[in-house]
Motif scaffolding. Structure first.
Motif, PDB file in Angstrom:
ATOM      1  N   ILE B 126       5.987 -18.807  70.667  1.00 13.46           N
ATOM      2  CA  ILE B 126       5.012 -18.999  69.596  1.00 13.46           C
ATOM      3  C   ILE B 126       3.757 -19.104  70.064  1.00 13.46           C
ATOM      4  N   VAL B 127       3.366 -20.008  70.964  1.00 17.87           N
ATOM      5  CA  VAL B 127       2.212 -20.153  71.612  1.00 17.87           C
ATOM      6  C   VAL B 127       1.408 -18.765  71.883  1.00 17.87           C
ATOM      7  N   PRO B 128       2.214 -18.103  72.967  1.00 16.77           N
ATOM      8  CA  PRO B 128       1.474 -16.901  73.341  1.00 16.77           C
ATOM      9  C   PRO B 128       0.930 -15.930  72.428  1.00 16.77           C
ATOM     10  N   TRP B 129       1.670 -15.916  71.182  1.00 18.73           N
ATOM     11  CA  TRP B 129       1.264 -15.052  70.064  1.00 18.73           C
ATOM     12  C   TRP B 129       0.312 -15.475  69.399  1.00 18.73           C
ATOM     13  N   GLN B 130       0.215 -16.815  69.268  1.00 21.23           N
ATOM     14  CA  GLN B 130      -0.768 -17.539  68.422  1.00 21.23           C
ATOM     15  C   GLN B 130      -2.097 -17.447  69.251  1.00 21.23           C
ATOM     16  N   MET B 131      -1.949 -17.558  70.478  1.00 18.80           N
ATOM     17  CA  MET B 131      -3.353 -17.177  71.504  1.00 18.80           C
ATOM     18  C   MET B 131      -3.853 -15.837  71.219  1.00 18.80           C
ATOM     19  N   ILE B 132      -3.062 -14.666  71.478  1.00 24.13           N
ATOM     20  CA  ILE B 132      -3.451 -13.402  71.473  1.00 24.13           C
ATOM     21  C   ILE B 132      -3.949 -13.207  69.929  1.00 24.13           C
ATOM     22  N   CYS B 133      -3.259 -13.477  68.765  1.00 22.25           N
ATOM     23  CA  CYS B 133      -3.800 -13.345  67.517  1.00 22.25           C
ATOM     24  C   CYS B 133      -5.195 -14.018  67.415  1.00 22.25           C
ATOM     25  N   GLN B 134      -5.316 -15.209  67.960  1.00 21.41           N
ATOM     26  CA  GLN B 134      -6.705 -15.914  67.617  1.00 21.41           C
ATOM     27  C   GLN B 134      -7.966 -15.032  68.472  1.00 21.41           C
ATOM     28  N   GLU B 135      -7.474 -14.570  69.492  1.00 23.76           N
ATOM     29  CA  GLU B 135      -8.201 -13.747  70.393  1.00 23.76           C
ATOM     30  C   GLU B 135      -8.607 -12.357  69.600  1.00 23.76           C
ATOM     31  N   LYS B 136      -7.688 -11.826  68.948  1.00 23.09           N
ATOM     32  CA  LYS B 136      -7.802 -10.599  68.533  1.00 23.09           C
ATOM     33  C   LYS B 136      -8.326 -10.498  66.928  1.00 23.09           C
ATOM     34  N   GLY B 137      -8.093 -11.593  66.393  1.00 16.38           N
ATOM     35  CA  GLY B 137      -8.277 -11.635  64.746  1.00 16.38           C
ATOM     36  C   GLY B 137      -7.014 -11.035  64.138  1.00 16.38           C
ATOM     37  N   ALA B 138      -6.022 -11.393  64.781  1.00 22.63           N
ATOM     38  CA  ALA B 138      -4.524 -10.791  64.168  1.00 22.63           C
ATOM     39  C   ALA B 138      -4.015 -11.972  63.712  1.00 22.63           C
ATOM     40  N   VAL B 139      -2.833 -11.620  62.684  1.00 26.71           N
ATOM     41  CA  VAL B 139      -2.291 -12.584  61.820  1.00 26.71           C
ATOM     42  C   VAL B 139      -0.936 -12.689  62.299  1.00 26.71           C
ATOM     43  N   LEU B 140      -0.431 -13.974  62.367  1.00 26.13           N
ATOM     44  CA  LEU B 140       0.912 -14.194  62.680  1.00 26.13           C
ATOM     45  C   LEU B 140       1.906 -14.712  61.604  1.00 26.13           C
ATOM     46  N   LYS B 141       2.941 -13.814  61.476  1.00 24.47           N
ATOM     47  CA  LYS B 141       3.886 -14.103  60.118  1.00 24.47           C
ATOM     48  C   LYS B 141       5.101 -14.698  60.954  1.00 24.47           C
ATOM     49  N   VAL B 142       5.752 -15.354  60.007  1.00 25.90           N
ATOM     50  CA  VAL B 142       7.029 -16.186  60.360  1.00 25.90           C
ATOM     51  C   VAL B 142       8.142 -15.710  59.413  1.00 25.90           C
ATOM     52  N   ILE B 143       9.260 -15.283  59.938  1.00 24.32           N
ATOM     53  CA  ILE B 143      10.359 -14.954  59.140  1.00 24.32           C
ATOM     54  C   ILE B 143      11.103 -16.241  58.923  1.00 24.32           C
ATOM     55  N   PRO B 144      11.239 -16.603  57.707  1.00 24.81           N
ATOM     56  CA  PRO B 144      12.000 -17.783  57.029  1.00 24.81           C
ATOM     57  C   PRO B 144      13.403 -17.892  57.561  1.00 24.81           C
ATOM     58  N   ILE B 145      13.989 -18.945  57.431  1.00 22.19           N
ATOM     59  CA  ILE B 145      15.441 -19.174  57.593  1.00 22.19           C
ATOM     60  C   ILE B 145      16.112 -19.832  56.455  1.00 22.19           C
ATOM     61  N   ASN B 146      17.543 -19.834  56.695  1.00 28.48           N
ATOM     62  CA  ASN B 146      18.269 -20.493  55.536  1.00 28.48           C
ATOM     63  C   ASN B 146      18.892 -21.917  56.181  1.00 28.48           C
ATOM     64  N   GLN B 147      19.429 -22.747  55.399  1.00 31.65           N
ATOM     65  CA  GLN B 147      19.675 -23.972  55.899  1.00 31.65           C
ATOM     66  C   GLN B 147      20.962 -23.943  56.938  1.00 31.65           C
ATOM     67  N   ALA B 148      21.484 -22.892  56.955  1.00 35.67           N
ATOM     68  CA  ALA B 148      22.290 -22.552  58.211  1.00 35.67           C
ATOM     69  C   ALA B 148      21.850 -22.357  59.365  1.00 35.67           C
ATOM     70  N   GLY B 149      20.601 -21.962  59.254  1.00 34.59           N
ATOM     71  CA  GLY B 149      19.978 -21.593  60.560  1.00 34.59           C
ATOM     72  C   GLY B 149      19.842 -19.904  60.962  1.00 34.59           C
ATOM     73  N   GLU B 150      20.092 -19.368  59.739  1.00 31.78           N
ATOM     74  CA  GLU B 150      20.216 -17.738  59.789  1.00 31.78           C
ATOM     75  C   GLU B 150      18.783 -17.309  59.189  1.00 31.78           C
ATOM     76  N   LEU B 151      18.435 -16.165  60.157  1.00 35.01           N
ATOM     77  CA  LEU B 151      17.108 -15.539  59.610  1.00 35.01           C
ATOM     78  C   LEU B 151      17.296 -14.810  58.216  1.00 35.01           C
ATOM     79  N   LEU B 152      16.228 -14.922  57.064  1.00 34.44           N
ATOM     80  CA  LEU B 152      16.421 -14.186  56.022  1.00 34.44           C
ATOM     81  C   LEU B 152      15.868 -12.840  56.215  1.00 34.44           C
ATOM     82  N   LEU B 153      16.963 -12.003  56.390  1.00 40.25           N
ATOM     83  CA  LEU B 153      16.488 -10.472  56.876  1.00 40.25           C
ATOM     84  C   LEU B 153      15.640  -9.680  55.732  1.00 40.25           C
TER      85      LEU B 153
END
Lengths: 142, 405
Positions: B126-153
């Motif tokens: 997470i953090v290395p991407w946050q750092m480079i996004c801040q530096e570059k003005g890029a956007v960090l997006k997050v794939i959500p998960i369900n209650q079982a702990g699976e990615l919502l594809l």
């Protein structure tokens, strides 16, 4: 009883246990017996900083004596809070501020805790004494 | 026939008492123990061939270089990399991710572009991407998960666009055990022209990884979670990407020619290996690769999956217990909370019984927030763990839960 007498009493109680597990179980029992913490004081103001689990301490002063309420979301820590309050709650401000809490090492409490939790214990003791010191200073000013 | 006792005999550390009880080590997702071959490889390196690698012309330097490069080759074969130059030595998974964020990110990420991670990521993804996004003005997006702990594809698919520069996801979740569908994640990202980095720290100890079959652009992992030494890890990358990326650190080994006016850089992988590397641990990592290959990934995964199923079923009826992470595809991670009980108290009381588990947020605080908890107790199993250990663990856990509630 004085701070010293209560500490000696606790040391005698813990002398009965030879395993870490028995000591833990006793501390858990103490935690469960801790008087309920007044809900209106369950706020950020009374949280002790530097603990991994949440710890609340609320002081009150009557006739130059300091009384504490305490609580934690960890049962083990609650037991430790209960031990500290048994020694310090209801004692004279100056006694609390300058207390030498030798019982902690004598019952092996620090060895029972991980390093992180040991730091939390130090934070708790510091906070208890700081409250006493602050009230003592306020009384002197009066 | 799989003989767990024979495996256990290869791990000297397992045969000891903790607080007067036989050690039960269930903190393998944090770091695994090391077999005798790995310990001997370390000793052998320092007693017979210690020298600095690559530039020496004397015999020891030759031997050390050969052993160092032999590990690179063994790792390349293990993950089916097209060539050994695509295997870069780092200090571990965290450094591998930071390397890609700092070099690929710095060179190719543009303002307004997007990096996609997932809600279950470890802080180091997470953090290395946050750092480079801040530096570059890029956007960090997050794939959500369900209650079982699976990615919502389907959510992930919607998130992807030509603005997506990179997708960084874990192969296996350290906190939940979820095994993510990497091939599918990669396929979808590639359709939009994005590159994919996979954090394989929790997958490499359990599964045969084929970087070409998965078609991943970057695959990173650590030796110490797969029976190897600490302080050495791997960055695999596609050749054209590694070649296009600027160096990470400047120093010795990463150069071709240095003048005060200009420096030309060495070829991959050396371009990314400035300074004297962690030679001894890299050399000993080969013994770990051989250990998992000789034991067989199928055998390892089958044994661990039996342990996970058995453990899950054995602790399921403890009062107030809730398993965190119930994905269909799971590696050998059993994370749980007990209502009204602080995870750390459970950890301490189990330790008094010689049982090592991990408690806390598992470096995944956003994930813990999603489940509305501060942390869990996590038992994670390795090839040397046994059903009998799980029986003891379950019995003690039952007592601990009873005492604390």
């Amino acid at each position: 009883m004085t701070i010293q007498q209560i500490q000696d009493e606790i040391i005698d109680e813990f002398a009965l246990f030879d395993s870490k597990e028995d000591k833990y179980n006793y501390i858990i029992e103490l935690g469960k017996k801790l008087p309920p913490y007044p809900e209106k004081y369950r706020t950020e103001d009374y949280i002790v900083k530097g603990c991994q689990s949440k710890v609340w301490i609320k002081p009150e002063v009557r006739d130059s004596k300091i009384y504490f309420y305490g609580d934690s979301d960890s049962t083990l820590v609650k037991g430790i809070v209960s031990l500290l309050l048994r020694v310090l709650s209801g004692q004279l401000l100056q006694e609390v501020a300058s207390a030498d809490l030798y019982f902690i090492d004598r019952i092996g409490l620090r060895q029972m805790l991980s390093m992180n939790r040991s730091n939390g214990l130090a934070s708790m003791i510091k906070q208890l004494k700081l409250y006493a010191l602050a009230y003592q200073a306020a009384e002197t000013l009066k | 026939m799989f003989d767990v006792e024979a495996i256990r005999r290869q791990f000297p550390i397992l045969h000891q008492q903790i607080n007067g009880k036989p050690l039960i080590y269930f903190d393998n997702a944090a770091t695994s123990q090391k077999p005798r071959q790995v310990l001997e490889a370390l000793m052998h390196y320092y007693t017979t061939m210690n020298a600095n690698v690559h530039r020496g012309i004397h015999t020891l330097a030759e031997k050390a270089t050969e052993a160092f490069e032999a590990t690179r080759e063994a790792v390349a074969k293990m993950i089916n990399a097209p060539s050994k130059e695509q295997v870069v030595f780092t200090r571990g998974t965290t450094e591998s991710i930071n390397l890609v964020a700092a070099t690929y990110g710095r060179a190719f990420l543009r303002q307004g572009e997007e990096i996609i991670i997932s809600a279950m990521e470890h802080h180091s993804n997470i953090v290395p991407w946050q750092m480079i996004c801040q530096e570059k003005g890029a956007v960090l997006k997050v794939i959500p998960i369900n209650q079982a702990g699976e990615l919502l594809l389907e959510e992930y698919e919607k998130m992807l666009s030509p603005r997506t520069r990179l997708v960084a996801v874990m192969h296996v979740s350290n906190a939940l055990g979820t095994v993510n569908p990497i091939a599918e994640i990669v396929r979808l990202a590639h359709q939009q022209g994005a590159v994919v980095l996979v954090d394989g720290a929790q997958a490499a100890p359990h599964y045969a990884i084929d970087v070409q079959a998965l078609d991943v652009d970057f695959y990173v992992f650590s030796a110490h979670k797969m029976y190897g030494p600490t302080g050495i890890g791997i960055l695999y990358g596609k050749r054209h990407l590694l070649e296009a990326m600027p160096p990470y650190m400047g120093g010795g080994e990463m150069i071709k020619e240095v003048t005060f006016q200009q420096t030309t850089y060495n070829d991959i992988p050396y371009k990314f290996e400035a300074g004297t590397p962690n030679i001894s641990d890299a050399v000993a990592m080969k013994a770990a690769v051989e250990f998992v290959q000789q034991t067989g990934f199928q055998t390892i995964a089958a044994h661990e999956s039996q342990l996970l199923a058995y453990a899950t079923q054995t602790i399921a009826d403890i009062d107030g217990i809730r398993i965190i992470g119930t994905a269909k595809e799971k590696a050998s991670v059993l994370s749980f909370v007990i209502d009204g009980v602080h995870p750390m108290d459970v950890g301490m009381l189990l330790d008094a019984k010689g049982i090592a588990v991990r408690t806390g947020h598992h470096c995944a605080m956003p994930l813990m927030n999603y489940f509305g908890i501060a942390g869990t107790v996590r038992a994670s199993f390795a090839v040397y763990n046994t059903k009998e250990e799980i029986d003891v663990f379950a019995k003690e856990l039952r007592k601990v839960a009873h005492a604390l509630r």
